[in-house]
Design a protein around this motif. Structure first.
Motif, PDB file in Angstrom:
ATOM      1  N   ALA A 120      12.154   4.611  -5.443  1.00  8.45           N
ATOM      2  CA  ALA A 120      11.499   4.634  -6.755  1.00  8.45           C
ATOM      3  C   ALA A 120      12.517   4.602  -7.887  1.00  8.45           C
ATOM      4  CB  ALA A 120      10.628   5.883  -6.875  1.00  8.45           C
ATOM      5  N   GLN A 121      13.749   5.028  -7.584  1.00  7.14           N
ATOM      6  CA  GLN A 121      14.785   5.076  -8.622  1.00  7.14           C
ATOM      7  C   GLN A 121      15.476   3.727  -8.824  1.00  7.14           C
ATOM      8  OE1 GLN A 121      15.004   7.917 -10.219  1.00  7.14           O
ATOM      9  NE2 GLN A 121      13.579   8.898  -8.793  1.00  7.14           N
TER      10      GLN A 121
ATOM     11  N   LEU B 185       0.824  -1.210   0.000  1.00  5.64           N
ATOM     12  CA  LEU B 185       0.000   0.000   0.000  1.00  5.64           C
ATOM     13  C   LEU B 185       0.857   1.259   0.000  1.00  5.64           C
ATOM     14  CD1 LEU B 185      -2.785  -0.877   2.619  1.00  5.64           C
ATOM     15  CD2 LEU B 185      -2.877  -1.099   0.157  1.00  5.64           C
ATOM     16  N   HIS B 186       2.118   1.123   0.374  1.00  7.21           N
ATOM     17  CA  HIS B 186       2.980   2.302   0.479  1.00  7.21           C
ATOM     18  C   HIS B 186       4.160   2.273  -0.476  1.00  7.21           C
ATOM     19  CE1 HIS B 186       0.769   2.685   4.274  1.00  7.21           C
ATOM     20  NE2 HIS B 186       0.979   3.964   4.094  1.00  7.21           N
ATOM     21  N   SER B 187       4.251   1.261  -1.339  1.00  5.34           N
ATOM     22  CA  SER B 187       5.410   1.154  -2.224  1.00  5.34           C
ATOM     23  C   SER B 187       5.339   2.171  -3.355  1.00  5.34           C
ATOM     24  CB  SER B 187       5.474  -0.245  -2.839  1.00  5.34           C
ATOM     25  OG  SER B 187       5.809  -1.149  -1.834  1.00  5.34           O
ATOM     26  N   PRO B 188       6.507   2.610  -3.796  1.00  5.41           N
ATOM     27  CA  PRO B 188       6.519   3.557  -4.909  1.00  5.41           C
ATOM     28  C   PRO B 188       6.173   2.876  -6.231  1.00  5.41           C
ATOM     29  CG  PRO B 188       8.749   2.977  -4.304  1.00  5.41           C
ATOM     30  CD  PRO B 188       7.861   2.337  -3.293  1.00  5.41           C
ATOM     31  N   LEU B 189       5.847   3.675  -7.221  1.00  2.00           N
ATOM     32  CA  LEU B 189       5.600   3.249  -8.604  1.00  2.00           C
ATOM     33  C   LEU B 189       4.335   2.404  -8.764  1.00  2.00           C
ATOM     34  CD1 LEU B 189       9.251   2.226  -9.574  1.00  2.00           C
ATOM     35  CD2 LEU B 189       8.135   4.419 -10.009  1.00  2.00           C
TER      36      LEU B 189
ATOM     37  N   PHE C 243      13.003  -5.118   2.822  1.00  2.00           N
ATOM     38  CA  PHE C 243      12.863  -3.740   3.317  1.00  2.00           C
ATOM     39  C   PHE C 243      11.847  -3.743   4.446  1.00  2.00           C
ATOM     40  CE2 PHE C 243      13.933  -3.481  -1.148  1.00  2.00           C
ATOM     41  CZ  PHE C 243      14.928  -2.518  -1.183  1.00  2.00           C
ATOM     42  N   SER C 244      12.106  -2.888   5.464  1.00  2.00           N
ATOM     43  CA  SER C 244      11.097  -2.800   6.527  1.00  2.00           C
ATOM     44  C   SER C 244      10.012  -1.808   6.116  1.00  2.00           C
ATOM     45  CB  SER C 244      11.758  -2.346   7.824  1.00  2.00           C
ATOM     46  OG  SER C 244      12.027  -0.970   7.754  1.00  2.00           O
ATOM     47  N   TYR C 245       8.866  -1.923   6.793  1.00  2.00           N
ATOM     48  CA  TYR C 245       7.721  -1.051   6.458  1.00  2.00           C
ATOM     49  C   TYR C 245       8.066   0.438   6.623  1.00  2.00           C
ATOM     50  CZ  TYR C 245       3.029   0.949   6.966  1.00  2.00           C
ATOM     51  OH  TYR C 245       1.903   1.723   6.861  1.00  2.00           O
ATOM     52  N   PRO C 246       8.670   0.844   7.786  1.00  2.00           N
ATOM     53  CA  PRO C 246       9.010   2.277   7.914  1.00  2.00           C
ATOM     54  C   PRO C 246      10.020   2.717   6.854  1.00  2.00           C
ATOM     55  CG  PRO C 246       9.160   1.181  10.035  1.00  2.00           C
ATOM     56  CD  PRO C 246       8.988   0.105   9.016  1.00  2.00           C
ATOM     57  N   GLN C 247      10.921   1.809   6.488  1.00  2.00           N
ATOM     58  CA  GLN C 247      11.941   2.159   5.504  1.00  2.00           C
ATOM     59  C   GLN C 247      11.306   2.505   4.154  1.00  2.00           C
ATOM     60  OE1 GLN C 247      14.632  -1.055   4.787  1.00  2.00           O
ATOM     61  NE2 GLN C 247      16.110   0.197   3.647  1.00  2.00           N
ATOM     62  N   ILE C 248      10.338   1.689   3.752  1.00  2.00           N
ATOM     63  CA  ILE C 248       9.677   1.939   2.476  1.00  2.00           C
ATOM     64  C   ILE C 248       8.960   3.287   2.494  1.00  2.00           C
ATOM     65  CG2 ILE C 248       7.717   1.182   1.050  1.00  2.00           C
ATOM     66  CD1 ILE C 248       8.631  -1.649   1.472  1.00  2.00           C
ATOM     67  N   ARG C 249       8.353   3.622   3.639  1.00  2.00           N
ATOM     68  CA  ARG C 249       7.647   4.901   3.725  1.00  2.00           C
ATOM     69  C   ARG C 249       8.614   6.072   3.696  1.00  2.00           C
ATOM     70  NH1 ARG C 249       2.662   5.517   6.532  1.00  2.00           N
ATOM     71  NH2 ARG C 249       3.733   6.774   8.070  1.00  2.00           N
TER      72      ARG C 249
ATOM     73  N   ALA D 296      11.472  -3.154 -11.347  1.00  2.48           N
ATOM     74  CA  ALA D 296      11.103  -4.498 -11.827  1.00  2.48           C
ATOM     75  C   ALA D 296       9.918  -5.031 -11.035  1.00  2.48           C
ATOM     76  CB  ALA D 296      12.294  -5.435 -11.693  1.00  2.48           C
ATOM     77  N   PHE D 297       9.943  -4.787  -9.715  1.00  6.16           N
ATOM     78  CA  PHE D 297       8.865  -5.272  -8.868  1.00  6.16           C
ATOM     79  C   PHE D 297       7.531  -4.603  -9.245  1.00  6.16           C
ATOM     80  CE2 PHE D 297       6.369  -4.744  -4.895  1.00  6.16           C
ATOM     81  CZ  PHE D 297       6.034  -6.067  -4.726  1.00  6.16           C
TER      82      PHE D 297
END
Lengths: 573, 351
Positions: free
Chosen positions: A196-197, A118-122, A183-189, A203-204
């Motif tokens: 995103a780069q 829900l919080h991942s880029p792209l 990756f941890s959840y806070p890290q992704i946020r 790929a994901f």
């Protein structure tokens, strides 16, 4: 010759149509007015899609349409809540029986994966990112992977449902390489932009965004009781119950885990007229939002009384007339109240709505016994009262109409009423309002517009009056967007310019308040205020008109969307 | 030339049609008077869906809002008439003018000097620039007809500029350029007629807010094409006739040539297309109302009643009566149109 061919062919088709037997199979056929278009759990876009997805995927918590309470679905019970400083902690544990289709258990890691998604880029997840911004972290118990705690910022009563109201997706299926697990959840946020780069995320995102996840029967599957058997775009969607589904092994009767029908067929029939014909021919078993006249005519008819059940549950769709409080003509609340007295609501409900609507004095549904202000009398249709109010507001009756000096200039009370083109209810109500206003010599012009054009006019505040529907729900009273003065500026959702310092305070406190008695007191005060200010004339809550075949036993009908629940139904032999 | 065809005998259907059209026009006129008086079909929802022939007060029953069907249909005559006749008259006028002009002038008949063209370009630009200023000038604000008056005056100015003869004074700009009137018109006609009329109207009405006036304007803008084509074709043919050449050689002014030599031959085909186009417009007007496009909610129309009838199987009178009014009017116009065609054919030398 050609003519004979055409004639005989059409006769043949008529004969075929007449001979088609009512279905005797084990499937329940439900009418959809619209194709779901996408069954992607992140980027789906309409109500039918959500209805299908709810059969395929599951959430931690679910709303019971019966009593509108929150029930655990994938979770064993409601979460235990702990509050500390500005944080709140919701601890869940997932049912021990819960497994994915391949037999592997549903765990906290799947929940973590879903939250990360829900919080991942792209990805197409802007709305979810905003909605679930309050979830700060997820802590999975090291002893039991089925138990975990969600760390949230602040606390509002809304969170009780929100915290468990997202689809839990199978990590092994969506992310077989385990990209997100590193990756941890806070890290992704926090590192949203830099991640995103990276090529791994690119790929994901490509695998998650791919169209197969939108409609492929082998990929669109979750822990829910049904699997997608087929989907013919614009025609029908078939769901089949899984042969071995974990929910059946749960002991005792769990309301949120019922799935009786073996097959569900959703027929997509956009035209109301065609859908009614199909219903009459028993080619579909269930139809909601039946046009009023058809509903009343079928309900009267002995033949259809034997075949169908008729339901008219009240919904949370509120129909109202809004007034532009910023318009110099309507600035004075006495003028607005006078206009409110020109609306004969009981007559509208009795005639245009055929009695199938629930009158209301405010924004709260009369069904909400705790919160509805029963002490407030409804504004009655009263021409004399309207006249006195106009006079007291400074309007003078002249042969040319009502006049008043505003900003040093004489202005005439002349109004334009906007309504959506093609909505016959609005059109009829506009005609009645215009006729009542004419009795008082107030000219009202009617303007039918596309809903996009109406929104534009409302946003730019270039309007006098408008009809609209407000879709609410029984779980939240966050009315700040439409009633708070901070949203009254250009582009804000408070288009009627409602509000005082007092009402702003009320609105802010209602959102925070958890105790029912206090909340009720404030909501009642707010209802009184909205009636006094009269920026809105609240007409009624619509009633859904559902017709269901008597083949379906114990159908659950509700005011909460989608208005019915067929998972607990049984087909009569 | 007269082959002795009975010129002014009408068959029974034709008589009926004429009677119906006269009644239709009278109803339209009377309801216009009602509109001026502010009379409307009163809605009393308590009396909705009364069956016809059950009470004297509502002989044809009532609709979903309890309005009297007979009175509603009567008032709808005005709407139907307004949509069909006035814009079509205007469109026919424009079409004949353009078509005749294109046929007479051809591609080399109109020569304009460079200076006039430059002036024209300047004028157009100035007009486009001045309009927003004028539009926001307080005394004109809220004056909806301003738009039409403003650009209407532009047409007059164009005429004045084109007929100005000032080139003599500027020798270097004396060169004259031929304007391809015929070719230009042909191209516009090709583009315009490649789109179906209903579709074109649907697209055009989507751009402007719903009102009768804009709808009439758009109808005018779509319906000039056929008269223009017919006028052009006829005039091209007539140009080759000896009497036309004689008239030209005698130096008779064009205005007289048009009224005495061209118009009598043009009249027949133009009247025929007028009748057929009018009957088509009645259908299109009702279609637009049925779809809820172009006609405001408080303007009664047969199409709207038909739209209501679609939801109710029991209220057959909401389908039958407006359909009867609509069909009767359409058939009458078709019959009259047919009458004109046969008369033309009978009079024609080249049978």
């Amino acid at each position: 010759m050609k003519k004979y061919c055409a004639k005989s062919l059409s006769l043949f088709f008529l004969w075929l149509l007449a001979c088609s037997n009512p279905s005797t199979e084990t499937a329940i056929k439900v009418r959809f007015s619209q194709d779901p278009e996408s069954l992607h759990p992140l980027s789906y876009g309409n109500a039918p899609a959500l209805q299908i997805l709810n059969h395929l995927y599951q959430s931690l918590l679910a709303v019971d349409l019966d009593d509108k309470s929150i029930k655990p679905q994938l979770a064993t019970s409601l979460p235990s809540i702990r509050r500390k400083d500005t944080l709140s902690f919701f601890t869940f544990s997932i049912r021990p029986e819960a497994t994915w289709d391949n037999g592997s258990p549903v765990t906290g890691h799947d929940v973590a994966f879903s939250l990360k998604l829900l919080h991942s880029p792209l990805l197409d997840n802007e709305r979810w990112r905003a909605q679930y911004n309050f979830i700060k972290d997820i802590q999975i118990s090291s002893k039991d992977p089925k138990s975990f705690t969600l760390v949230c910022s602040g606390y509002t009563p809304e969170m009780k449902l929100m915290v468990g109201d997202f689809f839990v997706l199978p990590a092994h299926q969506f992310d077989p390489k385990g990209v997100l697990s590193s990756f941890s959840y806070p890290q992704i946020r926090q590192e949203f932009d830099s991640l995103a780069q990276t090529s791994t995320f690119k790929a994901f995102a490509a695998t998650i965004n791919k169209t197969a996840l939108v409609r492929d029967t082998s990929l669109v599957k979750g822990s829910g009781p049904y699997s997608l058997a087929s989907w013919k775009a614009g025609q029908a969607i078939v769901l089949r119950k899984k042969k071995k589904w974990w929910g059946q092994e749960v002991k005792g009767y769990v309301k949120s885990l019922q799935a009786n029908p073996i097959r569900l067929i959703y027929q997509i029939l956009p035209d109301n007229g065609a859908a009614v014909l199909a219903l009459k021919a028993q080619q579909i078993d269930l139809m909601d939002n039946v046009p009023l006249v058809s509903f009343l005519e079928m309900r009267k008819d002995k033949k259809y009384q034997e075949l169908f059940h008729f339901y008219s549950p009240t919904s949370y769709e509120l129909v109202f007339m809004g007034m532009n409080g910023r318009n110099p003509l309507l600035e004075d609340k006495r003028t607005r109240l006078a206009l409110a007295h020109l609306m004969d609501i009981p007559q509208i409900i009795r005639t245009i709505q055929g009695g199938l609507a629930t009158p209301t004095i405010g924004i709260v549904h009369p069904q909400e016994k705790d919160f509805y202000n029963y002490d407030l009398p409804p504004i009655k249709f009263d021409l004399q009262k309207a006249k006195t109010l106009l006079l007291s507001s400074g309007w003078k009756q002249t042969p040319a109409g009502w006049q008043k000096m505003i900003d040093g200039k004489p202005r005439q009370l002349k109004l334009e009423l906007l309504h959506r083109a093609g909505n016959t209810d609005f059109e009829n109500m506009s005609l009645l309002f215009q006729q009542n206003a004419r009795e008082l010599n107030i000219p009202v012009t009617l303007q039918a517009l596309e809903s996009g054009q109406i929104s534009e006019r409302l946003q730019s505040r270039k309007f006098d009056l408008f009809f609209r529907t407000l879709v609410g729900n029984p779980f939240s009273y966050n009315l700040i967007p439409i009633l708070h003065t901070s949203n009254a500026g250009q582009g804000g959702a408070n288009v009627t310019n409602f509000g005082t310092i007092e009402t702003d305070m009320l609105l802010e406190n209602i959102v925070k308040e958890e105790r029912t008695a206090e909340k009720a007191q404030m909501l009642k005060a707010l209802q009184k205020k909205t009636q006094e200010e009269s920026n809105f004339v609240f007409l009624y809550f619509q009633q859904n008109k559902i017709i269901a075949s008597k083949r379906i036993d114990s159908l659950l009908v509700s005011g909460v969307k989608p208005g019915y629940d067929i998972t607990r139904s049984i087909i009569k032999k | 030339m007269d082959k002795g065809t009975p010129r002014h005998t009408f068959s029974l259907t034709e008589k009926l049609s004429i009677t119906w059209l006269i009644l239709f026009t009278a109803a339209a006129l009377i309801s216009q008077v009602f509109v001026w008086q502010g009379k409307q079909a009163m809605a009393s929802p308590e009396q909705a869906y009364l069956t016809p022939f059950s009470s004297l007060e509502h002989p044809l029953g009532t609709d979903q809002l309890g309005r009297d069907v007979l009175f509603y249909l009567f008032l709808s005559c005005r709407t139907a008439w307004l949509i069909a006749i006035p814009p079509l008259l205007l469109a026919t006028g424009i079409g004949v003018l353009l078509g005749t002009g294109a046929a007479i002038l051809g591609n080399h008949g109109l020569k304009v000097s460079v200076i006039n063209l430059l002036l024209l370009a300047f004028l157009v630009l100035a007009y486009l620039f001045v309009f927003p200023v004028l539009h926001h000038y307080p005394p004109f604000q809220g004056y909806t007809l301003l738009y039409w008056v403003y650009y209407g005056s532009a047409a007059f100015l164009v005429y004045v500029v084109l007929s100005l003869d000032i080139s003599a004074r500027f020798s270097f700009l004396q060169k004259k350029v031929a304007v391809g009137v015929d070719e230009g018109l042909q191209k516009v006609i090709t583009i315009w007629s490649s789109l179906p009329k209903l579709l074109l109207l649907l697209i055009l009405t989507a751009f402007t807010p719903f009102s009768m006036l804009t709808l009439l304007g758009w109808i005018c803008a779509t319906y000039w094409v056929l008269p223009a084509r017919i006028a052009r074709a006829n005039v091209l043919q007539l140009k080759k006739e000896s009497y036309y050449e004689t008239a030209e050689a005698l130096g008779i002014p064009f205005r007289r040539v048009f009224t005495y030599f061209l118009l009598p031959s043009l009249k027949g085909p133009i009247l025929t297309t007028f009748c057929f186009a009018a009957s088509g417009l009645l259908g299109i007007g009702s279609t637009l109302a049925y779809l809820g496009i172009g006609i405001p909610a408080d303007v009664p129309s047969w199409g709207k009643m038909l739209a209501v009838a679609r939801y109710s199987v029991e209220a057959w009178w909401l389908l039958v009566f407006p359909a009867f009014f609509l069909l009767a009017s359409i058939f009458s116009l078709q019959v009259i149109g047919h009458h004109f065609t046969t008369r033309n054919r009978a009079k024609s030398v080249t049978e």
